[in-house]
Design an enzyme around this catalytic site. Structure first.
Site, PDB file in Angstrom:
ATOM      1  N   ARG A  80       0.862  -1.126  -0.358  1.00 49.01           N
ATOM      2  CA  ARG A  80       0.118  -0.373   0.033  1.00 49.01           C
ATOM      3  C   ARG A  80       0.711   1.954  -0.007  1.00 49.01           C
ATOM      4  NH1 ARG A  80      -1.519   0.690   4.503  1.00 49.01           N
ATOM      5  NH2 ARG A  80      -1.725  -1.855   5.085  1.00 49.01           N
ATOM      6  N   TYR A 208      -1.469  -3.262  -6.486  1.00 52.47           N
ATOM      7  CA  TYR A 208      -1.296  -4.034  -5.321  1.00 52.47           C
ATOM      8  C   TYR A 208      -2.489  -4.186  -4.646  1.00 52.47           C
ATOM      9  CZ  TYR A 208      -0.628  -5.150  -0.098  1.00 52.47           C
ATOM     10  OH  TYR A 208      -0.655  -5.562   0.654  1.00 52.47           O
ATOM     11  N   GLY A 209      -2.530  -5.416  -3.532  1.00 55.97           N
ATOM     12  CA  GLY A 209      -4.676  -5.559  -2.918  1.00 55.97           C
ATOM     13  C   GLY A 209      -4.926  -4.250  -2.837  1.00 55.97           C
ATOM     14  N   LYS A 217      -9.653  -1.955   1.298  1.00 54.39           N
ATOM     15  CA  LYS A 217      -9.237  -1.645   2.664  1.00 54.39           C
ATOM     16  C   LYS A 217     -10.526   0.115   1.903  1.00 54.39           C
ATOM     17  CE  LYS A 217      -7.101  -3.679   5.433  1.00 54.39           C
ATOM     18  NZ  LYS A 217      -5.822  -4.188   4.932  1.00 54.39           N
ATOM     19  N   HIS A 237     -10.944  -2.519  11.124  1.00 56.67           N
ATOM     20  CA  HIS A 237      -9.817  -3.027  10.982  1.00 56.67           C
ATOM     21  C   HIS A 237      -9.429  -4.458  11.635  1.00 56.67           C
ATOM     22  CE1 HIS A 237      -5.271  -4.092   9.180  1.00 56.67           C
ATOM     23  NE2 HIS A 237      -6.008  -4.283   8.532  1.00 56.67           N
ATOM     24  N   SER A 259      -1.466  -3.332   9.719  1.00 55.31           N
ATOM     25  CA  SER A 259      -1.151  -4.301   9.069  1.00 55.31           C
ATOM     26  C   SER A 259       0.133  -5.431   9.548  1.00 55.31           C
ATOM     27  CB  SER A 259      -0.775  -4.081   7.867  1.00 55.31           C
ATOM     28  OG  SER A 259      -1.829  -2.781   7.432  1.00 55.31           O
ATOM     29  N   CYS A 261       0.426  -7.382  12.020  1.00 52.02           N
ATOM     30  CA  CYS A 261       0.646  -7.774  13.378  1.00 52.02           C
ATOM     31  C   CYS A 261      -0.439  -8.665  13.936  1.00 52.02           C
ATOM     32  CB  CYS A 261       0.437  -6.456  13.625  1.00 52.02           C
ATOM     33  SG  CYS A 261       1.734  -4.870  13.358  1.00 52.02           S
ATOM     34  N   ASP A 286      -9.575  -9.631   8.983  1.00 53.58           N
ATOM     35  CA  ASP A 286      -8.773  -8.488   7.988  1.00 53.58           C
ATOM     36  C   ASP A 286      -9.588  -7.495   8.498  1.00 53.58           C
ATOM     37  OD1 ASP A 286      -6.514  -6.804   7.251  1.00 53.58           O
ATOM     38  OD2 ASP A 286      -7.837  -6.346   5.536  1.00 53.58           O
ATOM     39  N   ARG A 375       1.882 -12.393  -0.759  1.00 55.87           N
ATOM     40  CA  ARG A 375      -0.013 -12.386  -0.344  1.00 55.87           C
ATOM     41  C   ARG A 375      -0.389 -13.670  -1.343  1.00 55.87           C
ATOM     42  NH1 ARG A 375      -2.498  -8.873   3.865  1.00 55.87           N
ATOM     43  NH2 ARG A 375      -0.124  -7.439   4.589  1.00 55.87           N
ATOM     44  N   GLY A 500      -0.634 -20.014  18.231  1.00 52.26           N
ATOM     45  CA  GLY A 500      -1.854 -20.866  19.009  1.00 52.26           C
ATOM     46  C   GLY A 500      -1.617 -20.678  20.318  1.00 52.26           C
ATOM     47  N   ASN A 502      -1.328 -17.815  22.477  1.00 52.31           N
ATOM     48  CA  ASN A 502      -2.415 -16.687  21.978  1.00 52.31           C
ATOM     49  C   ASN A 502      -4.238 -17.100  23.086  1.00 52.31           C
ATOM     50  OD1 ASN A 502       0.113 -15.587  21.301  1.00 52.31           O
ATOM     51  ND2 ASN A 502      -0.852 -14.961  19.478  1.00 52.31           N
TER      52      ASN A 502
HETATM   53  P1  GTP Z   1      -2.548  -7.804   7.210  1.00 55.12           P
HETATM   54  O1  GTP Z   1      -3.643  -8.698   6.325  1.00 55.12           O
HETATM   55  O2  GTP Z   1      -1.421  -6.435   6.017  1.00 55.12           O
HETATM   56  O3  GTP Z   1      -4.124  -6.565   7.882  1.00 55.12           O
HETATM   57  O4  GTP Z   1      -1.711  -8.200   8.496  1.00 55.12           O
HETATM   58  P2  GTP Z   1      -2.977  -9.411   9.677  1.00 55.12           P
HETATM   59  O5  GTP Z   1      -2.379  -8.694  10.940  1.00 55.12           O
HETATM   60  O6  GTP Z   1      -3.717 -10.191   9.553  1.00 55.12           O
HETATM   61  O7  GTP Z   1      -1.106 -10.235  10.093  1.00 55.12           O
HETATM   62  P3  GTP Z   1      -0.582 -11.913  10.258  1.00 55.12           P
HETATM   63  O8  GTP Z   1      -1.247 -12.242  11.012  1.00 55.12           O
HETATM   64  O9  GTP Z   1      -0.142 -11.710   8.764  1.00 55.12           O
HETATM   65  O10 GTP Z   1       0.785 -11.823  10.750  1.00 55.12           O
HETATM   66  C1  GTP Z   1       2.042 -11.237  10.327  1.00 55.12           C
HETATM   67  C2  GTP Z   1       3.627 -11.337  10.632  1.00 55.12           C
HETATM   68  O11 GTP Z   1       3.020 -12.219  11.776  1.00 55.12           O
HETATM   69  C3  GTP Z   1       3.642 -13.419  10.079  1.00 55.12           C
HETATM   70  O12 GTP Z   1       4.943 -12.895   9.581  1.00 55.12           O
HETATM   71  C4  GTP Z   1       3.139 -13.520  10.931  1.00 55.12           C
HETATM   72  O13 GTP Z   1       3.804 -15.034  11.181  1.00 55.12           O
HETATM   73  C5  GTP Z   1       3.435 -12.793  12.177  1.00 55.12           C
HETATM   74  N1  GTP Z   1       2.678 -13.413  13.755  1.00 55.12           N
HETATM   75  C6  GTP Z   1       1.430 -13.227  13.341  1.00 55.12           C
HETATM   76  N2  GTP Z   1       1.172 -13.697  14.826  1.00 55.12           N
HETATM   77  C7  GTP Z   1       2.023 -13.688  15.375  1.00 55.12           C
HETATM   78  C8  GTP Z   1       2.187 -13.990  16.679  1.00 55.12           C
HETATM   79  O14 GTP Z   1       1.576 -14.109  17.634  1.00 55.12           O
HETATM   80  N3  GTP Z   1       3.523 -13.646  16.721  1.00 55.12           N
HETATM   81  C9  GTP Z   1       4.963 -13.688  16.758  1.00 55.12           C
HETATM   82  N4  GTP Z   1       5.844 -13.665  17.049  1.00 55.12           N
HETATM   83  N5  GTP Z   1       4.445 -13.193  15.424  1.00 55.12           N
HETATM   84  C10 GTP Z   1       3.390 -13.821  14.525  1.00 55.12           C
HETATM   85  C1  SPV Z   2      -3.095  -4.259   5.022  1.00 52.37           C
HETATM   86  O1  SPV Z   2      -2.412  -3.799   4.808  1.00 52.37           O
HETATM   87  O2  SPV Z   2      -4.071  -4.010   6.537  1.00 52.37           O
HETATM   88  C2  SPV Z   2      -3.763  -5.747   4.088  1.00 52.37           C
HETATM   89  C3  SPV Z   2      -3.101  -5.803   2.694  1.00 52.37           C
HETATM   90  O3  SPV Z   2      -4.275  -6.191   4.984  1.00 52.37           O
HETATM   91  S1  SPV Z   2      -4.262  -4.601   1.935  1.00 52.37           S
HETATM   92  O4  SPV Z   2      -5.116  -5.277   1.231  1.00 52.37           O
HETATM   93  O5  SPV Z   2      -2.966  -5.092   1.060  1.00 52.37           O
HETATM   94  O6  SPV Z   2      -4.440  -3.447   2.625  1.00 52.37           O
HETATM   95 MN    MN Z   3      -5.120  -5.298   6.673  1.00 48.04          MN
END
Ligand code: GTP
Ligand code: SPV
Ligand code: MN
Length: 589
Positions: A80, A208-209, A217, A237, A259, A261, A286, A375, A500, A502
């Site tokens: 983005r 891009y997405g 978004k 979000h 994002s 996280c 998301d 992605r 897990g 968590n």
């Molecule tokens: P967007 O799609 O961008 O909105 O991201 P998201 O919030 O869905 O993030 P996602 O779950 O894809 O995680 C992003 C990164 O964080 C990945 O590389 C994961 O492996 C890492 N991650 C996710 N959960 C954890 C966690 O509990 N601990 C750690 N250390 N890393 C994590």
């Molecule tokens: C983010 O960046 O928070 C995503 C991917 O979930 S995108 O659709 O590109 O915004």
């Molecule tokens: Mn997102």
């Protein structure tokens, strides 16, 4: 040259508004042909074949990854672009200090010049789509016009697109107008413009997405947050997940993390062996649309129909369901490939990359093999943990709301807000280290209120007031929490195992909501007196660090929060400052 119309509008007499708008865009952009999307499987296959023939997609190893394809984007179009994303409201104050702003007429003029003639020799695709279950009163529709078949393929997975959506648009009598062209992918001629007062989006110069799949978004957060404010709901979000305890009771929680996280991973969580009897069901990963119900509870739908998820880090230990899910019928973007043409990414733990994400022979000196923001796009129904209630027209009731950020220090593993009003301050105070999901430097801590910094379509001051107003309508408001899975020790190692595990933290929250778990008061909120640590290899010192509030660090933190909130001037609700004062008084004492 006259435009060839491959397919007539399926409901020409009923969708006159859409047809007239398509016509005006045709005149502006001069496409060679127009394709009205039906949303059938045959259509998706046809588009895939076309992209394969054009060399814009490759087929991945069908023995191990049946139905999977790889798209490689332009190297300068991988995330983005927040610095090129604008909210165009008549008054700049309405966009707020949290958004880039452009005067609407100036923005329209600029975009018209970019779009003029931009689809010559290309096909204009008309994608009617519905965000949310097609029969839900909470859903909202849009139409995306694009010259990118890759965008169409993604939209067909991510939304309910095609004929049914067009029928619903006719029924609703309104829709969000999104116009997109990949242009020349020149970052100097790239803009993502939003006109919330006109329910319109113009996006030029990126495939891009988040820049190009306009239902996601641009519509479901930036435009929808504006609509939600006028209609009395929230567009957030957030992931939505159902947690079933060993007694068989299911509670839903919605969590906002910035994002990359951890939303997708939490939404698809696999319970640890030490928590037998727990089951986890994904509603969304998301975006959540949250509505106060007649019963005084908050109800949530996921407006999306698929996942556009971060690939790196996905493996059987971190996220088994995602790992299984993306082994078939998945569109990969910017991952690496093995010698036998399987997708590969950092953190996969098996195989070796032969080609990097740009299709070059892999050379570690040039950086990671897969792009850190590579992605997967996959239908939600492919998820083995997809909730049987994910498509309920009324949504699911929310027991707790969770905010979180990626912070190596300061924020404890978990704390509970004193009440809704304090919870709004906790959400407004979220800070997080930047990630590869946006263009720019990674690892810079910035304020990202409610994980909506890049996505709120209006002034954050008004937005927090709206949050307070929604809370006032709820007789059974969810409790509000803050989590941080990303605390590190002096060596930079994560203090908490995450993924897990968590669930241990989430189960404490649910126990709190049921009045069953103890907490310790602190100036920033309530912390667990203890957590279920059975079978977990976390030292007592690490746990103590994870569950402590460092006075000096937090005094610095609250003074930064005060300075940040100060930017919003008269639009900032005084209640937030009162809550902040209360926290500061506790820290001083
Ligand atoms: P967007 O799609 O961008 O909105 O991201 P998201 O919030 O869905 O993030 P996602 O779950 O894809 O995680 C992003 C990164 O964080 C990945 O590389 C994961 O492996 C890492 N991650 C996710 N959960 C954890 C966690 O509990 N601990 C750690 N250390 N890393 C994590
Ligand atoms: C983010 O960046 O928070 C995503 C991917 O979930 S995108 O659709 O590109 O915004
Ligand atoms: Mn997102």
């Amino acid at each position: 040259m006259a435009t060839a119309v491959h397919m007539m509008s399926p409901l020409p007499e009923l969708s006159r508004d859409v047809a007239e708008w398509v016509n005006s865009v045709r005149e502006l952009t001069q496409p060679r042909a127009i394709h009205w999307c039906e949303g059938t499987e045959a259509e998706a296959h046809g588009l895939t074949d076309q992209l394969l023939r054009a060399g814009e997609l490759t087929t991945l190893n069908p023995q191990y990854f049946p139905g999977c394809h790889l798209a490689r984007s332009a190297p300068n179009d991988v995330a983005r672009v927040e610095h090129l994303t604008y909210i165009c409201t008549r008054s700049q104050q309405d966009a707020g200090p949290n958004n880039h702003w452009m005067e609407p007429q100036a923005a329209h003029t600029k975009m018209r010049e970019l779009f003029r003639g931009c689809m010559r020799e290309r096909t204009l695709y008309v994608i009617p789509y519905c965000m949310g279950p097609i029969d839900s009163p909470l859903s909202r529709c849009g139409v995306e016009l694009t010259d990118s078949p890759y965008v169409v393929l993604n939209m067909l997975i991510m939304t309910r697109a095609g004929r049914a959506a067009l029928e619903r648009i006719v029924h609703d009598g309104t829709f969000v107008r999104g116009l997109h062209s990949t242009g020349e992918l020149d970052p100097e001629r790239r803009f993502i413009m939003h006109f919330p007062e006109e329910l319109a989006i113009d996006s030029f110069g990126s495939g891009y997405g988040g820049n190009a799949l306009l239902g996601k978004k641009c519509h479901a957060l930036r435009i929808a947050s504006w609509q939600a404010r006028t209609e009395g709901w929230l567009a957030e979000h957030m992931l939505i997940v159902g947690l079933q305890n060993p007694k068989g009771e299911t509670h839903y929680i919605a969590c906002a993390f910035p994002s990359a996280c951890g939303k997708t991973n939490l939404a698809m969580l696999i319970p640890p062996d030490s928590m037998p009897g727990w089951r986890v069901f994904t509603v969304g990963d998301d975006i959540a649309w949250l509505h106060p119900g007649k019963d005084g509870r908050l109800w949530a739908i996921n407006p999306e129909a698929g996942y556009f998820g971060v690939v790196p880090g996905t493996n059987p230990q971190t996220n088994r369901n995602a790992y299984e899910m993306i082994r078939r019928d998945t569109l990969f973007t910017n991952v690496a490939a093995t010698a036998d043409n399987q997708p590969w990414w950092e953190g996969l733990q098996t195989g070796t990359p032969a080609l990097d994400w740009q299709g070059r022979p892999y050379d570690p000196a040039r950086g990671p093999a897969a792009h850190p923001n590579s992605r997967f796009t996959v239908a939600a129904k492919r998820n083995p943990g997809y909730s049987p209630h994910a498509e309920d027209a009324r949504g699911v009731p929310i027991t707790a709301l969770v905010f979180g950020g990626r912070r190596r220090e300061v924020a404890p593993l978990v704390y509970e807000a004193r009440d809704w009003r304090h919870g709004v301050l906790v959400g407004a105070s979220v800070a997080s280290e930047t990630t590869a999901a946006m263009v720019g430097q990674v690892g810079i801590t910035r304020r990202d209120p409610m994980a909506m910094k890049p996505f709120c379509g209006y002034n954050f001051g008004d937005y927090w007031q709206h949050w307070l107003n929604v809370g006032a309508k709820l007789t059974h408001a969810p409790r509000i929490y803050h989590v941080n899975w990303f605390r590190r020790d002096a060596q930079g190692k994560f203090l908490w195992p995450g993924f897990g595990e968590n669930l241990r933290v989430l189960s404490w929250m649910l126990d709190r909501c049921a009045g069953k778990a103890d907490a310790v008061d602190s100036p920033i909120g309530r912390l667990p007196r203890s957590l279920d640590m059975a079978g977990l290899n976390v030292s007592a010192e690490a746990l103590a660090a994870l569950l402590s509030v460092d006075g000096p660090l937090w005094r610095k933190e609250t003074s930064e929060i005060r300075a940040y909130l100060g930017q919003f001037g008269e639009r900032l609700p005084q209640e937030l400052l009162q809550e902040l004062s209360r926290t500061e008084a506790g820290l001083a004492g």
